[in-house]
Write an enzyme that holds these catalytic residues in place. Structure first.
Site, PDB file in Angstrom:
ATOM      1  N   LYS A 180      -6.020  -0.737  -2.219  1.00 24.78           N
ATOM      2  CA  LYS A 180      -7.001  -0.524  -1.141  1.00 24.78           C
ATOM      3  C   LYS A 180      -7.767  -1.817  -0.877  1.00 24.78           C
ATOM      4  O   LYS A 180      -8.076  -2.153   0.261  1.00 24.78           O
ATOM      5  CB  LYS A 180      -7.977   0.600  -1.519  1.00 24.78           C
ATOM      6  CG  LYS A 180      -7.328   1.985  -1.570  1.00 24.78           C
ATOM      7  CD  LYS A 180      -7.521   2.771  -0.280  1.00 24.78           C
ATOM      8  CE  LYS A 180      -6.666   4.037  -0.294  1.00 24.78           C
ATOM      9  NZ  LYS A 180      -6.712   4.795   0.959  1.00 24.78           N
ATOM     10  N   TYR A 189       0.865  -1.185   0.000  1.00 27.93           N
ATOM     11  CA  TYR A 189       0.000   0.000   0.000  1.00 27.93           C
ATOM     12  C   TYR A 189       0.904   1.238   0.000  1.00 27.93           C
ATOM     13  O   TYR A 189       2.029   1.211  -0.480  1.00 27.93           O
ATOM     14  CB  TYR A 189      -0.884  -0.167   1.257  1.00 27.93           C
ATOM     15  CG  TYR A 189      -1.863   0.914   1.587  1.00 27.93           C
ATOM     16  CD1 TYR A 189      -2.937   1.204   0.752  1.00 27.93           C
ATOM     17  CD2 TYR A 189      -1.738   1.627   2.780  1.00 27.93           C
ATOM     18  CE1 TYR A 189      -3.851   2.185   1.107  1.00 27.93           C
ATOM     19  CE2 TYR A 189      -2.659   2.600   3.129  1.00 27.93           C
ATOM     20  CZ  TYR A 189      -3.711   2.881   2.284  1.00 27.93           C
ATOM     21  OH  TYR A 189      -4.615   3.846   2.629  1.00 27.93           O
TER      22      TYR A 189
HETATM   23  O1  LIG Z   1      -4.011   6.137   0.296  1.00 26.15           O
HETATM   24  C1  LIG Z   1      -3.619   6.578   1.392  1.00 26.15           C
HETATM   25  O2  LIG Z   1      -2.527   6.263   1.899  1.00 26.15           O
HETATM   26  C2  LIG Z   1      -4.513   7.455   2.211  1.00 26.15           C
HETATM   27  C3  LIG Z   1      -5.370   8.346   1.457  1.00 26.15           C
HETATM   28  O3  LIG Z   1      -6.475   7.730   0.888  1.00 26.15           O
HETATM   29  C4  LIG Z   1      -4.662   9.252   0.503  1.00 26.15           C
HETATM   30  O4  LIG Z   1      -5.245   9.582  -0.533  1.00 26.15           O
HETATM   31  O5  LIG Z   1      -3.545   9.679   0.832  1.00 26.15           O
HETATM   32 MN   LIG Z   2      -6.987   8.433  -1.038  1.00 23.73          MN
END
Ligand SMILES: O=C(O)C[C@H](O)C(=O)O
Ligand SMILES: [Mn+2]
Ligand SMILES: NC(=O)c1ccc[n+]([C@@H]2O[C@H](COP(=O)([O-])OP(=O)(O)OC[C@H]3O[C@@H](n4cnc5c(N)ncnc54)[C@H](O)[C@@H]3O)[C@@H](O)[C@H]2O)c1
Length: 540
Positions: free
Chosen positions: A165, A92
């Protein structure tokens, strides 16, 4: 349908690789198609982790994991579940930002995503049917790639945020990976370097906007709803001018969620409540400054405002606690180019003797003395030493959350914030950071990333098949993260650690499901049971 032979080995949901037993190998006509030794899932995990660990960079590790996912979903999630803390920044944010920026050049596999083009809208139904291939899709993460994290417009390459996600939904909350679908809406891109790149994989034209764009979104939502009526629809990283419009359009009609507005609002409120639990101060005594008042900044502000109203302030009283600073400086009611989400939180020039000088963060901090400073500006290093020292001079425990992602865009480093405030700052960051040693105390830094709540929120809503995602359910999620960290420990974090993500996702899920039951948004009776029944586990 019974898969056999190479069809079975090539189906990543069903493939067990070397864990197919001798009997299964005969039965499925794959005898001799695998090395002879039959492994357990645990042995496969050990071997995969050894391989993973041999890669030198986060990017190489991520690519290995994506290959593994494409081979064997069960093994991938078993491995992920055993190393959640270590894998989150790899699978992520922040590593995902690198794969998004280089998507067309790194491309190997479409990873079961649906690629919907504004130029081929008649294909939407066929695409969604083809990609789901008879699966009952319950969870879609959709992006149009316009506002990826803080790195902006990446067109079709944004699909990786939908993929990433969704992986967190499964790893954190046990959402069945067979029931999920990543979607990208390709409406073009305004990034010139992509349009000029022959290898760019999306539509080679500028973003289509206005009515045609909204009709495209509508068509996708309607088609997805008709094919998958039990679906929870998660919107991610849409541009500032569209995100709130889209949420407002659908939120009272279908079970839908905007992560940047609502998810970030929840986790930031939870972090602030955690900070106040340490400082023993009241929410209604705080002065809140949002630096960067876009999709996330305005979404968070609204959530904190709602919490103050719940704690007994009138709306007018509560509004006096908020200040928004964006590109124009402090936002006044006569500032040009205000968004609809900013307007309720603007100030009047008559409140200040030097209103015309409040064109930047430093001047505003001096004028309003905030006790909470939240950064969602995408502007790295903007929480400078003089700004933080000025803030800390007027409040005992300044609450400072530099939330812009990825790492390179954060408004400040936790280490510096602790140094500049002599250890007094109560901090949360958007991306994970290591604990900081300062004056003999180990400070644990909470991660205020929506990934800490959206999995539980989604699982809880899905478990009871709630009609909509109500404010009450959102509020419940924000209040579900307390009680895990011991606030009396020196250096305690304002939020629970990511290493307990799977545990507290269940608390969030059950709380949210119960709230839906209490609000009569479902026919389900037993929240705990429903959540337990919906949870998928990686095993053969
Ligand atoms: O994706 C992430 O780490 C968190 C959030 O949705 C973002 O757009 O930064
Ligand atoms: Mn985001
Ligand atoms: N930690 C989390 O969970 C989380 C969640 C969502 C977004 N974010 C981060 O927040 C940031 C913003 O995301 P967003 O979706 O709100 O984007 P956005 O584009 O909607 O908002 C960014 C805002 O910052 C403003 N801005 C730009 N330059 C500025 C400057 N010099 N001074 C003041 N304001 C300035 C823009 O005008 C805009 O209003 C991103 O880096 C994103 O990664 C973090």
């Amino acid at each position: 349908m019974k898969y056999t032979g190479l069809d079975l080995l090539n189906n990543h949901f069903l493939n067990k690789g070397t864990a197919f037993t001798k009997e299964e190998r005969k039965d499925y006509k794959i005898e001799g198609l695998l090395p002879p030794f039959v492994q357990t899932l645990d042995q496969q995990v050990e071997q995969a982790y050894e391989n993973y660990s041999s890669k030198d960079t986060f990017l190489a590790k991520r690519m290995y994991l994506m290959d593994l996912f494409n081979e064997n979903v069960t093994l991938y999630y078993k491995l992920f579940s055993e190393h959640v803390n270590e894998f989150m920044p790899v699978v992520y944010d922040p590593t995902i930002a690198d794969t998004i920026e280089n998507y067309s050049h790194f491309f190997l596999d479409p990873q079961n995503a649906a690629y919907l083009s504004i130029d081929d809208q008649d294909d939407i139904k066929a695409t969604l049917k083809n990609v789901s291939a008879g699966r009952n899709i319950k969870l879609i993460v959709v992006t149009d790639g316009e506002g990826i994290l803080g790195i902006g417009d990446w067109g079709v390459q944004g699909v990786d945020i939908s993929v990433g996600k969704l992986m967190v939904y499964t790893a954190a909350a046990g959402v069945d990976p067979k029931s999920v679908l990543p979607v990208v809406l390709d409406a073009g891109t305004n990034r010139k370097e992509l349009l000029a790149d022959d290898l760019y994989m999306g539509n080679h034209h500028e973003r289509v906007t206005g009515e045609k764009y909204y009709n495209f979104v509508d068509k996708f939502v309607e088609t997805a709803e008709s094919l998958f009526p039990d679906m929870y629809l998660h919107f991610e990283d849409f541009g500032r001018s569209n995100a709130a419009n889209i949420l407002n359009k659908y939120k009272n009609q279908i079970l839908t969620f905007n992560d940047d507005i609502q998810g970030t609002g929840i986790i930031t409120l939870a972090g602030i409540l955690g900070a106040l639990n340490i400082s023993k101060e009241k929410l209604t005594d705080q002065v809140y400054l949002s630096f960067g008042a876009g999709t996330a900044g305005a979404g968070i502000t609204k959530r904190i405002f709602d919490a103050m109203v719940e704690e007994g302030l009138s709306e007018d009283e509560a509004r006096k606690h908020f200040y928004l600073v964006d590109k124009q400086g402090l936002l006044f009611d006569d500032t040009e180019d205000l968004t609809p989400e900013q307007k309720p939180f603007t100030r009047q020039r008559s409140e200040f003797s030097n209103a015309n000088e409040l064109t930047n963060l430093e001047a505003t901090i001096k004028a309003v003395h905030p006790t909470i400073l939240v950064g969602t500006s995408t502007q790295p290093g903007t929480f400078t030493e003089p700004i933080i020292k000025e803030m800390a001079a007027h409040t005992a425990r300044p609450i400072i959350f530099p939330l812009s992602n990825p790492t390179k865009l954060a408004e400040a480093k936790a280490e510096d914030l602790l140094k500049w405030t002599d250890g007094k700052a109560l901090i949360a960051t958007g991306i994970p950071v290591e604990p900081v040693e300062y004056n003999g105390v180990t400070y644990h830094i909470g991660q205020a990333n929506n990934a800490l709540v959206y999995p539980g929120l989604g699982l809880g809503s899905l478990a009871v098949n709630a009609k909509v995602l109500s404010d009450g359910m959102i509020n419940k999620a924000a209040h579900s993260l307390g009680g895990i960290v011991d606030p009396t420990q020196p250096g305690a974090a304002v939020l629970p650690p990511v290493s307990k993500l799977d545990e507290f996702s269940m608390t969030v899920a059950v709380g949210v499901a119960q709230q839906a039951i209490d609000e009569k948004l479902t026919d389900t009776k037993d929240a705990k049971q429903a959540v337990a029944d919906s949870k998928w586990e990686p095993k053969y």
